[in-house]
Design a protein around this motif. Structure first.
Motif, PDB file in Angstrom:
ATOM      1  N   ARG A   1       0.850  -1.180   0.000  1.00  0.00           N
ATOM      2  CA  ARG A   1       0.000   0.000   0.000  1.00  0.00           C
ATOM      3  C   ARG A   1       0.888   1.234   0.000  1.00  0.00           C
ATOM      4  NH1 ARG A   1      -4.965   1.072  -0.246  1.00  0.00           N
ATOM      5  NH2 ARG A   1      -5.401  -1.169  -0.242  1.00  0.00           N
TER       6      ARG A   1
ATOM      7  N   LEU B   1       1.361   5.454  -0.131  1.00  0.00           N
ATOM      8  CA  LEU B   1       0.730   6.679   0.331  1.00  0.00           C
ATOM      9  C   LEU B   1       1.273   7.840  -0.482  1.00  0.00           C
ATOM     10  CD1 LEU B   1       1.186   6.008   4.166  1.00  0.00           C
ATOM     11  CD2 LEU B   1      -0.730   5.337   2.701  1.00  0.00           C
TER      12      LEU B   1
ATOM     13  N   GLU C   1      -3.680  10.189  -0.168  1.00  0.00           N
ATOM     14  CA  GLU C   1      -4.434   9.029  -0.609  1.00  0.00           C
ATOM     15  C   GLU C   1      -3.541   7.799  -0.573  1.00  0.00           C
ATOM     16  OE1 GLU C   1      -6.058   9.827  -4.432  1.00  0.00           O
ATOM     17  OE2 GLU C   1      -7.329  11.473  -3.740  1.00  0.00           O
ATOM     18  N   SER C   2      -4.173   6.630  -0.634  1.00  0.00           N
ATOM     19  CA  SER C   2      -3.405   5.389  -0.638  1.00  0.00           C
ATOM     20  C   SER C   2      -3.973   4.443  -1.687  1.00  0.00           C
ATOM     21  CB  SER C   2      -3.431   4.722   0.741  1.00  0.00           C
ATOM     22  OG  SER C   2      -4.733   4.255   1.051  1.00  0.00           O
ATOM     23  N   LEU C   3      -3.086   3.610  -2.226  1.00  0.00           N
ATOM     24  CA  LEU C   3      -3.521   2.588  -3.175  1.00  0.00           C
ATOM     25  C   LEU C   3      -2.551   1.425  -3.106  1.00  0.00           C
ATOM     26  CD1 LEU C   3      -1.620   2.568  -6.039  1.00  0.00           C
ATOM     27  CD2 LEU C   3      -2.651   4.819  -6.204  1.00  0.00           C
TER      28      LEU C   3
END
Length: 225
Positions: free
Chosen positions: A67, A69, A73-75
């Motif tokens: 994950r 950052l 936002e995070s993905l």
């Protein structure tokens, strides 16, 4: 060498980037001109640079998704490569062709220059043609890698390495002067750099005064020297 190094390009070129094959196929269908450097050529440049970077201790392809950052936002994202380095805990890298950048999930942070960090603290970066083929580094890397097939006799290896053990850091022209068997002393020295035995600054042009030094052996010396 008797065994390939962890970042040996021959071990890595057959695997990286399969996750974005669909993106590259879309680029070809959409009629993107073939003038930009193809991604696999950029991967080859990235591997060559990593092989000559003394800060890179190991390089492995396709680490597990993490994950990331960026910009609040995070993905979840699986990078192309992970470097184990001496100057930071770890570095996640994507190698992206210019035509693919508009579709990269982290393109906004990349364009804005925002830092992207994994939850465990590892930094994430995108390497593109703009960074990988910056001069004078890319020309120096290619000159060094062109010497990789130069045969360096046992005697010349010992003479070069002993000279550097004695002086610490030597100029390229001085290291080449101790070579006796190879027809090109400079090529012999640079061939040892490709093997990971020597370190040179690839961020500068190859010159007579280019500094050369020993690199630490990847494994402990069994004889304790």
């Amino acid at each position: 060498m008797s065994a390939p190094r962890p970042h040996d390009s021959a071990l890595l070129l057959d695997r990286p980037g399969t996750r974005r094959s669909a993106v590259r196929s879309h680029s070809r269908r959409s009629g993107v001109p073939a003038l930009a450097a193809p991604r696999m050529a950029l991967v080859a440049d990235f591997l060559a640079i990593a092989a000559l970077d003394p800060a890179v201790e190991a390089l492995r392809p396709g680490p597990a998704p993490v994950r990331l950052l960026a910009g609040g936002e995070s993905l979840e994202h699986a990078a192309d490569f992970e470097q184990t380095r001496t100057d930071e805990p770890g570095l996640l890298v994507d190698v992206v062709a210019e035509a693919d950048l508009p579709r990269h999930p982290l393109r906004v942070a990349y364009v804005a220059g925002e830092p992207v960090v994994a939850e465990d603290g590892r930094r994430f970066v995108i390497e593109s043609a703009a960074s990988l083929r910056a001069e004078p580094r890319i020309s120096t890397v290619r000159l060094v890698m062109a010497c990789r097939r130069t045969v360096v006799s046992a005697g010349d290896r010992v003479r070069i390495l002993h000279y550097l053990d004695e002086c610490g850091t030597g100029r390229l022209v001085e290291c080449a002067a101790v070579v006796q068997n190879a027809p090109d002393g400079v090529a012999a020295v640079l061939a040892l750099a490709v093997e990971g035995l020597l370190a040179i600054d690839v961020g500068r042009p190859i010159l007579p005064e280019t500094p050369v030094r020993r690199r630490p052996l990847p494994a402990a010396d069994p004889f304790g020297f």
